[in-house]
Design a protein around this motif. Structure first.
Motif, mmCIF file in Angstrom:
data_model
loop_
_atom_site.group_PDB
_atom_site.id
_atom_site.type_symbol
_atom_site.label_atom_id
_atom_site.label_comp_id
_atom_site.label_asym_id
_atom_site.label_seq_id
_atom_site.Cartn_x
_atom_site.Cartn_y
_atom_site.Cartn_z
ATOM 1 N N HIS A 196 -41.290 61.230 77.988
ATOM 2 C CA HIS A 196 -40.881 60.015 77.816
ATOM 3 C C HIS A 196 -39.774 59.333 78.810
ATOM 4 N N TYR A 197 -39.000 60.376 79.177
ATOM 5 C CA TYR A 197 -38.135 59.933 80.284
ATOM 6 C C TYR A 197 -38.334 60.155 81.786
ATOM 7 N N PHE A 198 -39.668 60.502 81.955
ATOM 8 C CA PHE A 198 -40.075 60.610 83.387
ATOM 9 C C PHE A 198 -40.121 59.017 83.899
ATOM 10 N N LEU A 199 -39.893 58.776 85.373
ATOM 11 C CA LEU A 199 -39.951 57.667 86.029
ATOM 12 C C LEU A 199 -41.394 57.154 86.454
ATOM 13 N N THR A 200 -41.805 56.110 86.338
ATOM 14 C CA THR A 200 -43.175 55.761 86.972
ATOM 15 C C THR A 200 -43.026 55.582 88.383
ATOM 16 N N ASP A 201 -44.099 55.414 89.310
ATOM 17 C CA ASP A 201 -43.937 54.949 90.622
ATOM 18 C C ASP A 201 -43.111 53.823 90.999
ATOM 19 N N GLN A 213 -40.633 52.506 89.047
ATOM 20 C CA GLN A 213 -39.402 52.559 88.697
ATOM 21 C C GLN A 213 -38.710 53.520 89.714
ATOM 22 N N ASN A 214 -39.389 54.457 90.369
ATOM 23 C CA ASN A 214 -38.926 55.183 91.486
ATOM 24 C C ASN A 214 -38.768 54.137 92.666
ATOM 25 N N GLU A 215 -39.521 53.407 92.906
ATOM 26 C CA GLU A 215 -39.321 52.420 94.199
ATOM 27 C C GLU A 215 -38.187 51.642 93.854
ATOM 28 N N LYS A 216 -37.905 51.227 92.578
ATOM 29 C CA LYS A 216 -36.865 50.260 92.109
ATOM 30 C C LYS A 216 -35.524 51.169 92.416
ATOM 31 N N PHE A 217 -35.419 52.369 91.663
ATOM 32 C CA PHE A 217 -34.184 53.059 92.131
ATOM 33 C C PHE A 217 -33.874 53.451 93.475
ATOM 34 N N SER A 246 -30.859 52.641 81.750
ATOM 35 C CA SER A 246 -31.629 51.359 81.835
ATOM 36 C C SER A 246 -31.827 51.557 83.337
ATOM 37 N N ILE A 247 -32.608 50.585 83.903
ATOM 38 C CA ILE A 247 -33.070 50.697 85.381
ATOM 39 C C ILE A 247 -31.823 50.035 86.440
ATOM 40 N N ASN A 248 -30.886 50.758 86.708
ATOM 41 C CA ASN A 248 -29.758 50.021 87.470
ATOM 42 C C ASN A 248 -29.152 50.943 88.242
ATOM 43 N N ARG A 249 -28.438 50.792 89.153
ATOM 44 C CA ARG A 249 -27.683 51.410 90.185
ATOM 45 C C ARG A 249 -27.008 52.763 89.626
ATOM 46 N N SER A 250 -26.244 52.289 88.609
ATOM 47 C CA SER A 250 -25.359 53.317 88.082
ATOM 48 C C SER A 250 -26.005 54.353 87.096
ATOM 49 N N THR A 251 -27.154 54.178 86.626
ATOM 50 C CA THR A 251 -27.841 55.070 85.618
ATOM 51 C C THR A 251 -28.275 56.574 86.559
ATOM 52 N N HIS A 252 -28.016 57.690 85.758
ATOM 53 C CA HIS A 252 -28.408 58.983 86.353
ATOM 54 C C HIS A 252 -29.775 59.028 86.405
ATOM 55 N N VAL A 253 -30.468 59.689 87.841
ATOM 56 C CA VAL A 253 -31.767 60.190 87.637
ATOM 57 C C VAL A 253 -31.521 61.449 88.254
ATOM 58 N N ILE A 254 -32.280 62.559 87.570
ATOM 59 C CA ILE A 254 -32.318 63.690 87.957
ATOM 60 C C ILE A 254 -33.893 64.383 87.974
ATOM 61 N N GLU A 255 -33.845 65.502 88.670
ATOM 62 C CA GLU A 255 -35.212 66.185 88.741
ATOM 63 C C GLU A 255 -35.457 67.023 87.413
ATOM 64 N N ARG A 281 -36.617 62.001 86.419
ATOM 65 C CA ARG A 281 -36.302 61.417 84.996
ATOM 66 C C ARG A 281 -34.988 60.876 84.883
ATOM 67 N N LEU A 282 -35.091 60.095 83.615
ATOM 68 C CA LEU A 282 -33.742 59.612 82.869
ATOM 69 C C LEU A 282 -33.073 60.791 82.558
ATOM 70 N N LEU A 283 -31.761 60.651 82.295
ATOM 71 C CA LEU A 283 -31.017 61.655 81.344
ATOM 72 C C LEU A 283 -31.538 61.470 79.788
#
Length: 416
Positions: free
Chosen positions: A289-294, A296-300, A345-354, A362-364
């Motif tokens: 549920h928290y994994f990013l799509t391709d 979304q990864n490009e956006k981040f 949400s999809i923004n610069r401040s959101t954490h993304v981790i492996e 993925r998101l937290l």
């Protein structure tokens, strides 16, 4: 003195979690409180939402009747139970003061400026001790008149019969899981026993060794206290109305005010190893549920990357907006960055981790967001939507900071 507490702007109960060393809740969802701070009253009201999720969470964890859900500006302050300590994390707003039409002196900030409600509580209830938390921006605001808001706040405390200490604390520097900088403010009435042991002549000893913050969060010894710390005299202004138009000052990360005289300067923390994102990361599997799509990864990757964007002022003049690059995904061997209410949400401040199981970005999870703030796992899992769980944690404080303060605060109140 009994350790009785009221919690203003209570949110989901961060001060109570910290003071009462809460790590879990029972099968009925009630918090297991390991310390004996008696919260005799709390208030939580969110004016911008119809459903009061924070209040619902508070009463789920602490029981029906544990919290008021009324606009604090409409609360009869005289009806609030007597208490030893007021605590709360209040919104940072405008602290300007105006005279009434009758020219009488008085505090008349903008409607909804919640610090004045704290002041009303102190004026009516004469609370012996106060512990507040706010963004460190408070010390510098507003930009056009640096330090005015905090100066007015300190002068208000002085007029109400309080002395004040403050410290900006980066939670990660004292063993927590988040690089979150906040100013903590401790105030005490001048007629307490505690006040008799404090003299501005000994400000160095208080700020570096004996004060609430120095004893809880050690700092390096000063190199040249006399020259590095400065004095600010709030008493030279007629009142807070005059300060609104004239006052500005540079308040540093550490300071004390005694009888309207401020001593302030910079301190350097004696750091404790922080908790890392790797330690915060959940072990459980199946977090798709928290994994990013391709996409979304490009956006981040774009949002986190360095950029220089051409923009145009209303007068047609061109300027460039620049941002530096950020690590992507987040470094698991560092503590988390400051979590905002937009987490998830999809923004610069959101954490993304492996992800531990798959290695995918993925998101937290909401539980990981709670761990960044030192709340028990699933604390906000009380029926609110997932987005609101992130919002609650972005608004909360690092409860472990309050827990580290607790033994010294306990001693102060026990000695009264």
């Amino acid at each position: 003195m009994k350790k009785t507490v009221i919690e203003l702007f209570a949110g989901v109960g961060g001060f109570r979690v910290g003071l009462n060393d809460i790590h879990d809740f029972d099968e009925d969802g009630r918090a297991i409180e390991n310390n004996d701070w008696d919260f005799v009253w709390a208030n939580q009201w969110e004016p911008s939402t119809k459903v009061q999720h924070a209040y619902d969470c508070y009463t789920t964890r602490f029981g029906e009747g544990s919290c008021s859900n009324e606009d604090i500006s409409k609360v009869d302050k005289s009806a609030i139970p007597d208490h030893a300590l007021v605590c709360g994390g209040f919104p940072c707003q405008d602290y300007s003061v105006a005279r009434s039409l009758s020219k009488e002196k008085g505090i008349e900030g903008k409607k909804g400026v919640l610090f004045w409600d704290i002041a009303d509580v102190l004026r009516i209830k004469k609370s012996p001790f106060v512990l507040l938390e706010n963004v460190d921006r408070l010390l510098k605001s507003p930009a056009r008149q640096r330090g005015r808001d905090f100066g007015i706040m300190l002068r208000t405390f002085d007029e109400l019969g309080y002395n004040v200490e403050w410290r900006v604390i980066n939670a990660a520097e004292y063993g927590c899981a988040q690089r979150r900088r906040r100013v903590f403010i401790f105030a005490w009435r001048k007629d307490t026993k505690y006040n008799k042991n404090i003299d501005p002549v000994y400000a160095e000893s208080y700020l570096f060794k004996n004060g609430l913050f120095a004893s809880s969060f050690p700092v390096e010894d000063p190199e040249d206290f006399v020259n590095d710390f400065k004095l600010i005299d709030l008493t030279k202004y007629q009142d807070t109305v005059e300060m609104t138009s004239l006052f500005q000052a540079r308040f540093e990360n550490t300071g004390i005010m005694i009888d309207g005289l401020v001593v302030t300067g910079k301190t350097i923390p004696i750091q404790v190893k922080p908790i890392t994102l790797r330690e915060v990361r959940e072990d459980r599997n199946h977090l798709e549920h928290y994994f990013l799509t391709d996409s979304q990864n490009e956006k981040f990757e774009y949002l986190r990357g360095p950029k220089k964007i051409e923009r145009r002022n209303p007068n047609g003049e061109i300027y460039y907006y620049s941002e530096g690059g950020m690590c992507y995904p987040d470094n698991l061997d560092l503590p988390g960055r400051t979590m905002l209410t937009s987490e998830g949400s999809i923004n610069r401040s959101t954490h993304v981790i492996e992800d531990k199981e798959t290695g995918k970005n993925r998101l937290l999870t909401p539980i990981e967001a709670e761990r960044l703030q030192s709340f028990p796992d699933d604390w906000t899992n009380t029926g609110m939507p997932e987005k609101r769980r992130y919002f609650m944690m972005g608004n909360a404080l690092v409860t472990k900071i309050i827990n580290k303060l607790e033994p010294n605060l306990r001693e102060i109140i026990n000695n009264e």
